[in-house]
Design an enzyme around this catalytic site. Structure first.
Site: not given
Ligand code: AMP
Length: 285
Positions: A33-34, A37, A149, A184-186
């Site tokens: 998480l960041h 999230h 996304d 982004s987690s990446r």
């Molecule tokens: P993920 O863990 O990457 O699948 O992200 C989980 C949720 O967090 C998804 O709805 C993503 O679109 C959202 N998310 C990821 N990065 C961001 C960001 N930088 N700003 C806002 N929402 C994000």
């Protein structure tokens, strides 16, 4: 805060909360998480009695290699959830979500193929299938998704409408780091040099937004400009870039908004970013 692994136990806990007339807010994540999230969690915390965050690296939306290297840190994730007032962390294992004999897929047929979806249809099929399962397990009133996304949000909204899921989908604006890169987690997988190069992605998207605001309308030329600016940075290779209508995700002319979208390889890591430009002003994305 409770950390629950079993779908059955999660569902039992939710039914108990519902019996008490509690509203359920849900933030599905892949973990690690960041701040992005956390923005989703904050909004969900404000608007619901009970907040559920799921952490599941869903194998059906990844290529094997990307799945294996996806960053994971359950202990840190749990801490972040606890300090954001999460009530339940739902953290199943692959076998919990895809037991022996699993044989069903949920696919949004046409919208999935827009943007670069034609190339990675299997990815979005994995996303819609797992989100449908999560919605059935968590039964949220409200579910929060990041506009970072944007394609995913559009597809989930379609699925919810088409399959009558009793859940409201709430899009949350993109959270960026100080250098402009969308959180982004990446990003944690990037080397220092890759991170530096990756800043060019939001920079180029913003440049194109400025041109649109100045009245440029030639989409093909703007898209070429976007790709050229990104790839002028050594180490960046555009996988897909387009200017589309943010609702239909089609490239043809439309009303007053354009989404500038790019999916870019930074080394072997694939990052996506987007920005929605209104007539006269840039917003969200
Ligand atoms: P993920 O863990 O990457 O699948 O992200 C989980 C949720 O967090 C998804 O709805 C993503 O679109 C959202 N998310 C990821 N990065 C961001 C960001 N930088 N700003 C806002 N929402 C994000």
């Amino acid at each position: 805060m409770q950390v629950v692994q079993s779908p059955r136990q999660m569902n039992d806990a939710i039914r108990e909360e519902r019996r008490k007339d509690k509203s359920i807010g849900f933030v599905p994540t892949l973990g690690f998480l960041h701040e992005g999230h956390e923005a989703l969690m904050r909004e969900a915390r404000r608007e619901n009695d009970i907040l559920v965050v799921s952490r599941f690296v869903n194998p059906t939306q990844f290529r094997k290699k990307a799945f294996d290297v996806y960053p994971r840190d359950a202990a840190r994730d749990n801490e972040i959830c606890a300090r954001n007032g999460v009530d339940y962390v739902f953290a199943p294992e692959t076998e919990d979500m895809y037991p022996y004999g699993f044989d069903t897929a949920v696919e949004v047929r046409n919208l999935t193929g827009r943007l670069e979806g034609a190339k990675i249809r299997w990815h979005y099929r994995g996303v819609t299938t797992v989100v449908a399962k999560l919605f059935n397990i968590v039964q949220p009133d409200n579910a929060y998704f990041g506009e970072k996304d944007a394609h995913q949000v559009a597809i989930i909204r379609r699925m919810v409408k088409d399959l009558n899921f009793p859940v409201k989908i709430i899009g949350v604006a993109t959270i960026r780091a100080n250098d402009g890169l969308a959180q982004s987690s990446r990003n944690s997988l990037l080397t220092k040099d890759e991170r530096k190069a990756a800043r060019k992605i939001p920079w180029a998207i913003k440049e194109i937004a400025e041109r649109i605001k100045l009245g440029f309308t030639d989409r093909a030329a703007l898209t070429r400009g976007l790709i050229g600016m990104i790839e002028s940075e050594p180490g960046l290779k555009v996988d897909y870039a387009a200017l589309v209508d943010p609702v239909t995700l089609r490239t043809e002319d439309h009303g007053g908004e354009t989404m500038i979208y790019a999916a870019v390889y930074v080394g072997d890591k694939r990052l996506t970013d987007n920005l929605i430009v209104k007539h006269g002003c840039a917003t969200g994305g």
